[in-house]
Every structure is written in structure tokens, then in C-alpha cells.
Design a protein around this motif. Structure first.
Motif, PDB file in Angstrom:
ATOM      1  N   ALA A 162       0.814  -1.201   0.000  1.00 22.75           N
ATOM      2  CA  ALA A 162       0.000   0.000   0.000  1.00 22.75           C
ATOM      3  C   ALA A 162       0.856   1.264   0.000  1.00 22.75           C
ATOM      4  O   ALA A 162       0.341   2.338   0.154  1.00 22.75           O
ATOM      5  CB  ALA A 162      -0.899  -0.005   1.231  1.00 22.75           C
ATOM      6  N   ARG A 164       3.494   4.400  -1.013  1.00 18.13           N
ATOM      7  CA  ARG A 164       3.589   5.326  -2.133  1.00 18.13           C
ATOM      8  C   ARG A 164       5.054   5.534  -2.446  1.00 18.13           C
ATOM      9  O   ARG A 164       5.851   5.841  -1.540  1.00 18.13           O
ATOM     10  CB  ARG A 164       2.938   6.653  -1.778  1.00 18.13           C
ATOM     11  CG  ARG A 164       1.476   6.483  -1.354  1.00 18.13           C
ATOM     12  CD  ARG A 164       0.807   7.796  -1.147  1.00 18.13           C
ATOM     13  NE  ARG A 164       1.644   8.696  -0.358  1.00 18.13           N
ATOM     14  CZ  ARG A 164       1.538  10.006  -0.396  1.00 18.13           C
ATOM     15  NH1 ARG A 164       0.664  10.572  -1.182  1.00 18.13           N
ATOM     16  NH2 ARG A 164       2.307  10.752   0.360  1.00 18.13           N
ATOM     17  N   LEU A 256      -6.004   5.030   9.060  1.00 21.14           N
ATOM     18  CA  LEU A 256      -5.498   4.106   8.033  1.00 21.14           C
ATOM     19  C   LEU A 256      -6.193   2.758   8.153  1.00 21.14           C
ATOM     20  O   LEU A 256      -6.630   2.177   7.165  1.00 21.14           O
ATOM     21  CB  LEU A 256      -3.990   3.909   8.199  1.00 21.14           C
ATOM     22  CG  LEU A 256      -3.074   4.989   7.641  1.00 21.14           C
ATOM     23  CD1 LEU A 256      -1.632   4.670   7.988  1.00 21.14           C
ATOM     24  CD2 LEU A 256      -3.224   5.081   6.138  1.00 21.14           C
ATOM     25  N   GLY A 260      -8.790   0.108   5.747  1.00 18.24           N
ATOM     26  CA  GLY A 260      -8.241  -1.179   5.344  1.00 18.24           C
ATOM     27  C   GLY A 260      -6.826  -1.072   4.810  1.00 18.24           C
ATOM     28  O   GLY A 260      -6.372  -1.913   4.039  1.00 18.24           O
ATOM     29  N   ILE A 261      -6.122   0.011   5.197  1.00 20.09           N
ATOM     30  CA  ILE A 261      -4.735   0.161   4.764  1.00 20.09           C
ATOM     31  C   ILE A 261      -3.859  -0.270   5.925  1.00 20.09           C
ATOM     32  O   ILE A 261      -3.966   0.279   7.017  1.00 20.09           O
ATOM     33  CB  ILE A 261      -4.445   1.619   4.373  1.00 20.09           C
ATOM     34  CG1 ILE A 261      -5.374   2.030   3.232  1.00 20.09           C
ATOM     35  CG2 ILE A 261      -2.987   1.788   3.990  1.00 20.09           C
ATOM     36  CD1 ILE A 261      -5.393   3.514   2.967  1.00 20.09           C
ATOM     37  N   PHE A 266       2.055   0.524   4.949  1.00 17.43           N
ATOM     38  CA  PHE A 266       2.036   1.888   4.452  1.00 17.43           C
ATOM     39  C   PHE A 266       3.091   2.762   5.115  1.00 17.43           C
ATOM     40  O   PHE A 266       3.686   3.625   4.476  1.00 17.43           O
ATOM     41  CB  PHE A 266       0.644   2.488   4.691  1.00 17.43           C
ATOM     42  CG  PHE A 266       0.427   3.795   3.988  1.00 17.43           C
ATOM     43  CD1 PHE A 266       0.228   3.840   2.621  1.00 17.43           C
ATOM     44  CD2 PHE A 266       0.434   4.979   4.688  1.00 17.43           C
ATOM     45  CE1 PHE A 266       0.038   5.030   1.969  1.00 17.43           C
ATOM     46  CE2 PHE A 266       0.244   6.195   4.043  1.00 17.43           C
ATOM     47  CZ  PHE A 266       0.042   6.216   2.680  1.00 17.43           C
TER      48      PHE A 266
END
Lengths: 385, 258
Positions: A162, A164, A256, A260-261, A266
Motif C-alpha cells: 500500500a 507510495r 489508516l 483497510g490500509i 504503508f
């Protein structure tokens, strides 16, 4: 000074065997050096027939809450002996405050809970047992976290995480380029300190040239990695713990989760990857700066030529030393980033908890780095390298 | 209300072996604005955490339709949680991201929308809460009321069926608090979502609440349930009336010695 504004004074009179009057005069303020309640109690308790104590405060010019605590201490101590202390003689305002304080009855049990934990006597066995239970809980939590971080890492590698990419990039920058100045300074100083220390001994044998060997091997094999590790634990590990801790306080991590992250995927995975990637680079750089520091001392103070110092360094260093140093730094990178993130995720929900998390992250990381160094050194010895 | 959206049955929640809430029973109808009220420390937010899947209760069930949130497997629970939107106490915006990134992250994670579609959706959600053009602002650059509204935009990112609010108007000035209340009413009227709002702001309770429960801090359970205005007029419970009248219930106050 006028008689009326003198500091607070007390006298006890006894009209009958069963009653006593405490006369208070002057300025009853905390700063004025007041007589203690113990003084009055000493006099009152020497009278076994006493049933009732009243107050005469007509001579009081000013008062604050110290008058109330004086009264309450006397009343409380006398209550146990069945003696009544009457508030009637206190100033109007003081009586009102007493009524307010008594309006909401004390919650049963509240006082016991507020006692500091140290006051309660706990048996040795229950302390050991409690310690063992909390230790096993902490180990379980840490293992679960490492497992989750590993899963997060694999998800990331498979391109399903998840995270970035921009985050990884900014963490790489923070844990890499931005750490160079401090790593330069510390690396160079550590190299020159080694050179000085070695020089004092080696000079007595006329073997100054071996300063290059000492500095080169020490820095490249272990000290470059250890010093970089200590710097990064204090700099980046603490920052990770504080960042995640603040996010915990601010409910950002809960937010978060509700989407569901996975916070581990993340937030943790990109930090671990960034620092673990950057540590070996920083380590090589620290090695180089350390050797440079040694060279400056060697050339400047020991009358060695720069060329011969460099030649000696090159002849003594081999790739094995470099690999061992890099392996150290790689392991340290994992340790620092994981402990930083773990402490951040475990952070409580207050501002002071964030500080504790950062402190604990640094301490834990350094302890584990020392343990890892000992283990790696032992393994190298076993393998004869 | 016509249909039941959420049913809480015999719920009990504990903290470290200490029972905090017990015998919690209530149902929330579809498209209802349901208020969970109570004094500070009565466990309102904890109950909310259990309802949104963040805190495992010690016992009882929370049913969404026929599905038991905590009885379901992790994957099923995750799917169910996709239907929720949550606005946290202070917005809980991700501080390292811009507003646009805050709203778009859930969309990127859970939808197959293209970049352009995501951008348009984000712009729409921000415009709905009155923050059109604030895409590139960071949360630290916003006022409290704006942050709360941005949090609402994020909570609505995935068009949830149920929106949960944890003290939405806490710390807001009356005008901003009212604005948020109106926003809640307008959203409910236009898309028919169900709202569960934890709050102790009386003005909000009376202006938006369709139904409510009162959590009592001392007994750790619900001591009153119903429409807030009806509770105010008819509740037998003096403590509830005292709460709803901002401590003006004379008989109750006298008992406490004030």
C-alpha cells in the motif's frame, strides 16, 4: 510593623476539661511561616477528657487555603479519637469552601488507586511473575510486528503493497543525503582518534606506519558501521518513533486501519527499506571519512607521507573487511528502522508517550546493535575471517 | 425507521480485565442519525471503536444486516469495514499529505478508477464540504473547522453506507459546529447514509439526532434510549434529564449537593 498584620499565631485555651478553643490571629497565608497543626494537636491530645474543639478566628487579618488545611488536619486527627472540631468559628468564606469540598462525597476506592505503585508491597514472587508475563507479552508483540513487517516487505516487493513511491524517495533522502554532514564529522573524528591512540603506542617501537593499518581495519571492519549505526539510531530511529507515535496520538493510524490500509505496509515498510538501503552507503562513506581522518593525523603529526599512508592502507585492507563492515551496517539498518517503527506503533496516546517512544527506540536499537556486533564478531571468528 | 442497519446485542467491552461497558443493546435504522451521548469517560468513543472494527469487544455481537462484525473472519470484516466512513475527533488527517492526497488514498487503494477520475472525485468531495480549491493544502494549514470538514470529505471518499463521527463538533466555535451539523443533515437527505454520532454537544444532539442512547458512566451501560427531544420531555431518569438540560435538573443537582 502593626500588630494586626503580624504573621499567623496560635494559642489554645481550655474553658472546661471537655472543651478547647483554638485562637488564631494575624496573617494566615502560606508564605507567612505558620505554626503547624502538629503543635496544636500536641496540646489537645494531652487532654484525655476533651470532647469538642472550637475555633476563634476573629483576630485573623488575611487567610488562604493553608487555614483550611490546618483546620482539616486537626479535625481529621481528632475525629479518630471521637473529638468534634467545629468549623463555626472560621471566617465565612472558609466555611463556604469547606462545604463545597464536602458537597461531592469522595469516590470509594479512588484514593487507593491514586497511590503510587511503589507504595504497595508486592511479594518477590509476584514481581518476578509479573515481570515474566510482561516480558513474554513484549516478545510476542515484537515477533508479531517483525512478522507483519516481513509480510509488508514482500507485499511491497511484489508490487502489491500500500506504500507510495514518493514516501520511499523522501525517506531515502532523509536517511541518506541529509545524514552525510553528521556522518562526515563523526567518521573523521573517530578515524583521527584511532590514529592518535595508536600513534602513542606504535611510536615507541618506531612503527608509526602501522597507524594506517589500525585505522583502516578498525574503521572498515566494524567502527564505521557502529558509529554510523549510533548516529542513525539517534537521528533517524528516534525520528521514526516520534513520527509514528505522533500519528498514533492523532488517530492517523486508526484512520489508516479503517480504510483497510495496513499501517505496517504503508508506514513501516517504506521506512525500513529506505534506511536499510542507505545504511551500507553511509557506512562506506564513514569508512572513507575515518581513513581520511587517520591520514590527516598521520601526515600532520606523525611525519608520514600521505602516499605511504595510503599505500599502507591499501595493502592492509581487503574485500573481506569491507564485506564484514557492510554486513554490519545492513543488519544495523534493519535493527534501527524496525525498533524505531515498533516503538512508534506501540506509543501511548499522550504527548509524553511520544517522547518515551523516541527514547526507547534509541536505547533498544543501540542495545541490539551491540548484541548483533558481538554475534557477528563471534561468527567471523568461527569462520576464521 | 423502516429497516435496521446496525444491531448491537449484549455488547460488553473491557480494558485490561476491567469491564467498561456491559449489556449494551440498541438498533440503528437505515438513514437514521443516531446519537451516542453521555458524560466524558462514559465509554462513548470506546463503543464507537468497537463498532468500526478497531477494538474487539469482550462479549456480545455487532450486526450489520445479518453479518456479525466480530464473529466474521478478518477478510469478511475488512470487506464490511469498506462500507464505513469514519470522522475522527480532530479530523485525524494524514499530516504528511495534502488534502487531495488524503481523500485520494482510499480511492487509490480500493478502486480501479483512473487518475483523472480520482482527481474529479476528490474535487467533488472537497467541494461538497465547502473546501473546493483546497486540494494542495496541508492539514497543518487549515483551521479546526476546515480540518474537520476535510476529514468528512475523506470519510466519504468511498461513498460509505454508514458514517461514524467521534465528537465532530468538539472544540469548534458555534458557527462552525452548526455548519458541520447542517452538512450532516444535507448529506443524509441527499444520499441517505446512516450516521452514528458520538457527542455530548447538546445543540448538535437536538438539531440532528433522530434517535439516541445515553451511556451512563457509573453503571457502564445504556440508561435511556429514544429521540433526544422525547427523552428531554419524558425521560424518567433524572441523570439523563440533567445531562440534556446542561445540569439544570434541580432534583438531581440537589442530591449532589450543588
Amino acid at each position: 510593623m502593626d500588630e494586626a498584620v503580624k504573621k499567623g499565631e496560635m494559642s489554645v485555651s481550655a474553658p472546661t476539661d471537655e472543651t478547647a478553643v483554638i485562637q488564631l490571629t494575624g496573617r494566615w497565608k502560606r508564605s507567612a511561616g505558620l505554626p503547624g497543626a502538629g503543635e496544636a494537636l500536641g496540646i489537645l491530645e494531652s487532654r484525655p477528657l476533651l470532647r469538642k474543639v472550637s475555633f476563634n478566628t476573629a483576630g485573623i487579618t488575611e487567610w488562604d487555603s493553608s487555614l483550611l488545611t490546618f483546620f482539616l488536619r486537626i479535625r481529621h486527627s481528632l475525629e479518630i479519637k471521637g473529638v468534634v472540631a467545629e468549623a463555626d468559628g472560621l471566617p465565612d468564606g472558609a466555611r463556604r469552601l469547606l462545604r463545597m469540598a464536602a458537597a461531592v462525597p469522595e469516590r470509594p476506592g479512588a484514593r487507593a488507586e491514586a497511590e503510587p505503585a511503589g507504595v504497595r508491597q508486592e511479594s518477590f514472587l509476584s514481581r518476578v511473575g509479573g515481570g515474566a508475563i510482561s516480558l513474554s507479552g513484549a516478545v510476542e508483540e515484537a515477533v508479531a510486528f517483525i512478522g507483519e513487517a516481513a509480510l509488508g516487505f514482500f507485499a511491497l516487493v511484489r508490487g502489491r503493497g500500500a506504500f507510495r513511491p514518493a514516501d520511499v524517495y523522501s525517506f531515502v533522502q532523509g536517511a541518506g543525503v541529509q545524514a552525510l554532514p553528521i556522518v562526515s564529522v563523526i567518521g573523521m573524528l573517530v578515524g583521527s582518534i584511532f590514529a592518535f591512540m595508536g600513534a602513542i603506542q606504535l611510536r615507541t617501537f618506531g612503527a608509526q606506519i602501522y597507524v594506517a593499518d589500525l585505522v583502516g581495519i578498525a574503521m572498515v571492519r566494524v567502527m564505521g558501521a557502529v558509529m554510523t549505526g549510533v548516529i542513525m539510531a539517534g537521528r533517524t530511529g528516534a525520528a521514526y518513533a516520534a513520527q509514528l507515535g505522533a500519528m498514533q496520538v492523532n488517530e492517523e493510524i486508526d484512520a489508516l486501519r479503517t480504510f483497510g490500509i495496513s499501517p505496517v505496509e504503508f508506514l513501516v515498510a517504506p521506512r525500513v527499506i529506505a534506511l536499510t538501503l542507505m545504511m551500507p552507503f553511509l557506512c562506506v562513506y564513514a569508512d572513507f571519512m575515518g581513513i581520511l581522518g587517520g591520514l590527516i593525523v598521520g601526515a600532520g603529526m606523525l611525519d608520514l607521507s600521505a602516499a605511504s599512508y595510503i599505500a599502507e592502507t591499501r595493502s592492509t585492507l581487503d574485500l573481506t573487511n569491507l564485506w564484514i563492515g557492510l554486513f554490519h551496517s545492513f543488519v544495523f539498518g534493519i535493527i534501527i528502522s524496525l525498533t524505531g517503527c515498533l516503538r512508534g506503533m506501540q506509543c501511548g496516546r499522550s504527548a509524553s508517550a511520544v517522547g518515551d517512544a523516541a527514547t526507547s527506540a534509541v536505547v533498544t536499537a543501540i542495545v541490539w546493535m551491540v548484541i548483533a556486533t558481538a554475534a557477528i564478531t563471534y561468527l567471523c571468528d568461527l569462520m576464521g575471517i | 425507521m423502516d429497516e435496521t442497519e446496525i444491531a448491537v446485542r449484549d455488547l460488553a467491552i473491557g480494558y485490561g480485565g476491567l469491564a467498561l461497558l456491559k449489556n449494551i443493546n440498541f438498533t440503528v435504522g437505515r438513514s437514521e442519525i443516531f446519537i451516542i451521548m453521555g458524560e466524558s469517560g462514559s465509554g462513548k468513543s470506546t463503543l464507537l471503536k468497537a463498532m468500526i472494527g478497531l477494538k474487539k469487544p469482550a462479549g456480545g455481537r455487532i450486526l450489520y444486516g445479518t453479518m456479525d462484525l466480530w464473529g466474521a473472519g478478518p477478510d469478511e470484516r475488512e470487506r464490511l469495514m469498506r462500507r464505513f466512513g469514519v470522522l475522527y475527533q480532530n479530523g485525524a488527517l494524514w499530516t504528511s499529505m495534502t488534502l487531495a492526497e488524503n481523500v485520494s488514498l482510499p480511492l487509490e487503494q480500493h478502486t480501479d478508477l483512473s487518475r483523472g477520475e480520482i482527481r474529479d472525485t476528490v474535487a467533488l468531495k472537497l467541494a461538497l464540504v465547502g473546501l473546493a480549491g483546497f486540494e494542495n493544502f496541508y492539514p497543518a494549514e487549515l483551521s479546526g473547522g476546515m480540518a474537520r470538514r476535510a476529514g468528512l470529505a475523506r470519510a466519504m471518499a468511498l461513498d460509505p453506507d454508514i458514517l461514524f463521527f467521534d465528537e465532530p463538533s468538539a472544540g469548534l466555535d458555534p458557527v462552525n459546529a452548526r455548519m458541520l451539523d447542517n452538512l450532516i443533515l444535507r448529506i443524509r437527505d441527499s444520499i441517505g447514509s446512516t450516521f452514528v454520532v458520538v457527542t455530548h454537544e447538546l445543540a448538535s444532539i437536538f438539531s440532528i439526532g433522530d434517535n439516541s442512547v445515553y451511556l451512563d458512566a457509573d453503571s457502564g451501560t445504556i440508561t435511556a434510549a429514544g429521540h433526544p427531544k422525547v427523552l428531554l420531555a419524558q425521560s424518567e431518569d433524572r441523570k439523563v434529564r440533567n445531562f440534556l438540560t446542561r445540569g439544570n435538573e434541580k432534583s438531581y443537582a440537589a442530591d449532589r449537593g450543588n
